[in-house]
Design a protein around this motif. Structure first.
Motif, PDB file in Angstrom:
ATOM      1  N   GLU A   1       0.949  -1.196  -0.042  1.00 13.22           N
ATOM      2  CA  GLU A   1       0.101  -0.097   0.129  1.00 13.22           C
ATOM      3  C   GLU A   1       0.957   1.250  -0.086  1.00 13.22           C
ATOM      4  OE1 GLU A   1      -3.592  -0.123   2.115  1.00 13.22           O
ATOM      5  OE2 GLU A   1      -2.954   2.061   2.997  1.00 13.22           O
ATOM      6  N   LEU A   2       0.625   2.090  -0.744  1.00 17.28           N
ATOM      7  CA  LEU A   2       1.261   3.310  -0.911  1.00 17.28           C
ATOM      8  C   LEU A   2       0.519   4.686  -0.793  1.00 17.28           C
ATOM      9  CD1 LEU A   2       4.073   4.739  -1.806  1.00 17.28           C
ATOM     10  CD2 LEU A   2       3.328   4.599  -4.206  1.00 17.28           C
ATOM     11  N   ALA A   3       0.974   5.485   0.254  1.00 17.63           N
ATOM     12  CA  ALA A   3       0.071   6.812   0.208  1.00 17.63           C
ATOM     13  C   ALA A   3       0.361   7.631  -0.832  1.00 17.63           C
ATOM     14  CB  ALA A   3       0.467   7.453   1.810  1.00 17.63           C
ATOM     15  N   THR A   4      -0.635   8.297  -1.310  1.00 17.08           N
ATOM     16  CA  THR A   4      -0.860   9.414  -2.596  1.00 17.08           C
ATOM     17  C   THR A   4      -2.036  10.309  -2.157  1.00 17.08           C
ATOM     18  OG1 THR A   4      -0.695   9.371  -4.943  1.00 17.08           O
ATOM     19  CG2 THR A   4      -2.069   7.621  -3.981  1.00 17.08           C
ATOM     20  N   SER A   5      -1.656  11.466  -3.027  1.00 19.00           N
ATOM     21  CA  SER A   5      -2.938  12.290  -3.066  1.00 19.00           C
ATOM     22  C   SER A   5      -3.749  12.093  -4.264  1.00 19.00           C
ATOM     23  CB  SER A   5      -2.232  13.640  -2.776  1.00 19.00           C
ATOM     24  OG  SER A   5      -1.430  14.076  -4.050  1.00 19.00           O
ATOM     25  N   ALA A   6      -3.006  11.227  -5.317  1.00 19.67           N
ATOM     26  CA  ALA A   6      -3.857  11.138  -6.776  1.00 19.67           C
ATOM     27  C   ALA A   6      -3.410  10.128  -7.336  1.00 19.67           C
ATOM     28  CB  ALA A   6      -3.631  12.588  -7.384  1.00 19.67           C
ATOM     29  N   LEU A   7      -4.268   9.412  -8.118  1.00 12.47           N
ATOM     30  CA  LEU A   7      -3.931   8.537  -8.942  1.00 12.47           C
ATOM     31  C   LEU A   7      -4.290   8.904 -10.529  1.00 12.47           C
ATOM     32  CD1 LEU A   7      -2.729   5.521  -9.647  1.00 12.47           C
ATOM     33  CD2 LEU A   7      -4.947   4.929  -9.674  1.00 12.47           C
ATOM     34  N   PHE A   8      -3.189   9.105 -11.393  1.00  7.03           N
ATOM     35  CA  PHE A   8      -3.280   9.486 -12.721  1.00  7.03           C
ATOM     36  C   PHE A   8      -3.396   8.327 -13.430  1.00  7.03           C
ATOM     37  CE2 PHE A   8      -1.976  13.444 -10.792  1.00  7.03           C
ATOM     38  CZ  PHE A   8      -2.907  14.502 -11.616  1.00  7.03           C
ATOM     39  N   VAL A   9      -4.405   7.904 -14.163  1.00  6.35           N
ATOM     40  CA  VAL A   9      -4.779   6.721 -15.081  1.00  6.35           C
ATOM     41  C   VAL A   9      -4.460   7.071 -16.328  1.00  6.35           C
ATOM     42  CG1 VAL A   9      -6.260   4.964 -15.703  1.00  6.35           C
ATOM     43  CG2 VAL A   9      -6.551   5.986 -13.524  1.00  6.35           C
ATOM     44  N   GLU A  10      -3.098   6.325 -16.773  1.00  2.82           N
ATOM     45  CA  GLU A  10      -2.659   6.868 -18.142  1.00  2.82           C
ATOM     46  C   GLU A  10      -2.326   5.326 -18.879  1.00  2.82           C
ATOM     47  OE1 GLU A  10      -1.831   9.595 -19.595  1.00  2.82           O
ATOM     48  OE2 GLU A  10      -2.395  10.858 -18.056  1.00  2.82           O
ATOM     49  N   LEU A  11      -3.589   4.994 -19.323  1.00  4.16           N
ATOM     50  CA  LEU A  11      -3.502   3.520 -20.002  1.00  4.16           C
ATOM     51  C   LEU A  11      -4.034   3.441 -21.378  1.00  4.16           C
ATOM     52  CD1 LEU A  11      -5.423   1.269 -17.050  1.00  4.16           C
ATOM     53  CD2 LEU A  11      -2.723   1.259 -17.401  1.00  4.16           C
ATOM     54  N   GLY A  12      -4.054   4.792 -21.767  1.00  3.64           N
ATOM     55  CA  GLY A  12      -4.385   5.125 -23.206  1.00  3.64           C
ATOM     56  C   GLY A  12      -5.552   5.792 -23.449  1.00  3.64           C
ATOM     57  N   LYS A  13      -5.746   6.024 -24.577  1.00  2.44           N
ATOM     58  CA  LYS A  13      -7.173   6.751 -24.971  1.00  2.44           C
ATOM     59  C   LYS A  13      -7.641   6.004 -26.407  1.00  2.44           C
ATOM     60  CE  LYS A  13      -5.442  10.997 -23.554  1.00  2.44           C
ATOM     61  NZ  LYS A  13      -5.181  12.663 -24.110  1.00  2.44           N
ATOM     62  N   LYS A  14      -8.993   5.992 -26.392  1.00  2.00           N
ATOM     63  CA  LYS A  14      -9.601   5.283 -27.678  1.00  2.00           C
ATOM     64  C   LYS A  14     -10.696   5.986 -28.156  1.00  2.00           C
ATOM     65  CE  LYS A  14     -12.676   2.654 -24.529  1.00  2.00           C
ATOM     66  NZ  LYS A  14     -12.860   1.027 -24.098  1.00  2.00           N
ATOM     67  N   PRO A  15     -10.619   6.353 -29.545  1.00  2.00           N
ATOM     68  CA  PRO A  15     -11.656   6.968 -30.009  1.00  2.00           C
ATOM     69  C   PRO A  15     -12.957   6.391 -30.139  1.00  2.00           C
ATOM     70  CG  PRO A  15     -10.273   6.065 -31.849  1.00  2.00           C
ATOM     71  CD  PRO A  15      -9.604   5.852 -30.590  1.00  2.00           C
ATOM     72  N   ASN A  16     -13.936   7.114 -30.185  1.00  2.00           N
ATOM     73  CA  ASN A  16     -15.447   6.519 -30.375  1.00  2.00           C
ATOM     74  C   ASN A  16     -15.379   6.115 -31.856  1.00  2.00           C
ATOM     75  OD1 ASN A  16     -15.964   6.611 -27.519  1.00  2.00           O
ATOM     76  ND2 ASN A  16     -16.570   8.851 -27.715  1.00  2.00           N
ATOM     77  N   ARG A  17     -14.894   5.180 -32.402  1.00  8.33           N
ATOM     78  CA  ARG A  17     -14.872   5.310 -33.748  1.00  8.33           C
ATOM     79  C   ARG A  17     -15.797   4.336 -34.461  1.00  8.33           C
ATOM     80  NH1 ARG A  17      -9.397   1.751 -35.236  1.00  8.33           N
ATOM     81  NH2 ARG A  17     -10.434   1.883 -37.187  1.00  8.33           N
TER      82      ARG A  17
END
Length: 290
Positions: A219-235
């Motif tokens: 467990e790691l204390a943090t003030s935020a989690l940035f989810v950077e797993l990619g983006k996908k267009p509504n294609r």
């Protein structure tokens, strides 16, 4: 029932689509926006915005309502329908919705994108420590420790962005990142490899992230989690248009796609910076050129 015909149909009512509508409508065109949910799109869910010109700080819903107010003042028709398919053949393009079908001389695609989600309990903390945009939200965690969830290095660019303002950045990557970790010269960034996220914990906002590394629970204390797993267009709707390797629509500087009479604006378009202000710019260009 007779099919409605427009000069311009805009598929998607986010800020890019609304900007396009403003510029096309002011040039005397018969314009309609086709939107599934509500005007504003993803902007509605942003808690704080600090990088939109003229607004020192504003929440996303309030900003989108300002856009929507202008749409109403210009008497732009807004059609609430779920678009099932679009046809780009011939002089009149078609948009088929669940409720009705529509025809237009030109179509502006403003259907946006969606972020690849972590799939844990991150929605519980969305806007309260969970973010999908380091460029947008880094300053909210100035001087604080943050984490970035990553896959095959997808979060490294965001980590560098965050390191400029945050006290520390821990990259939690699902793959082996030992090569990057050894080459990393930024003392604020720590990279952990072979990590599996279990869940986020906190009261009201993110306070820690629980994960497994090499089979061991941590467990790691943090003030935020940035989810950077990619983006996908509504294609799913724009098959037949030229796209880049990630599926985003290719356009020229006039926002024209590979098919005459079809334009693309905002996050669905292939470009370097995807921000509210650049979405507005795209819309203005398309709305003028259409």
């Amino acid at each position: 029932m007779e099919t409605k015909v427009y000069d311009v149909l805009i598929v998607g009512g986010g800020v890019a689509g609304m900007s396009a509508a403003v510029y096309a409508k002011r040039r005397g065109k018969k314009v309609a926006i086709v939107e599934k949910m509500m005007l504003g799109g993803q902007v509605n869910s942003i808690e704080k915005i600090e990088n939109f010109p003229s607004q020192a700080m504003i929440d996303g819903f309030s900003l989108s309502q300002m856009f929507a107010g202008q749409i109403k003042a210009l008497n732009v028709e807004v059609i609430y329908d779920d678009v099932l398919e679009m046809g780009f053949v011939g002089e009149e393009k078609s948009v088929v919705g669940k409720k009705e079908s529509y025809l237009a001389k030109s179509i502006i695609i403003a259907s946006g994108l969606s972020y690849v989600e972590l799939g844990k309990n991150e929605n519980q903390f969305l806007g309260r420590g969970v973010s999908y945009c380091a460029v947008c939200d880094a300053n909210f965690f100035k001087g604080k420790p943050v984490c970035v969830v990553s896959k095959k290095g997808s979060g490294l660019k965001a980590a560098l962005e965050l390191a400029g303002v945050c006290s520390s950045v821990t990259v939690l990557d699902s793959e082996d990142m030992s090569v990057f970790a050894s080459a990393n010269k930024n003392q604020k960034i720590e990279v952990l490899s072979n990590v599996k996220i279990n869940k986020l914990v906190g009261e009201g906002s993110v306070q820690a992230v629980q994960f497994e590394k090499d089979g061991k629970a941590q467990e790691l204390a943090t003030s935020a989690l940035f989810v950077e797993l990619g983006k996908k267009p509504n294609r799913a709707l724009f098959e037949g248009l030229n796209v880049d390797k990630d599926g985003f629509i290719l356009t020229n500087e006039k926002m024209e796609t590979s098919i005459s009479g079809v334009y693309a604006v905002g996050d669905v378009r292939s470009k370097n910076l995807k921000q509210i202000v650049t979405a507005c710019s795209d819309g203005a260009i398309a709305g003028t050129n259409v």
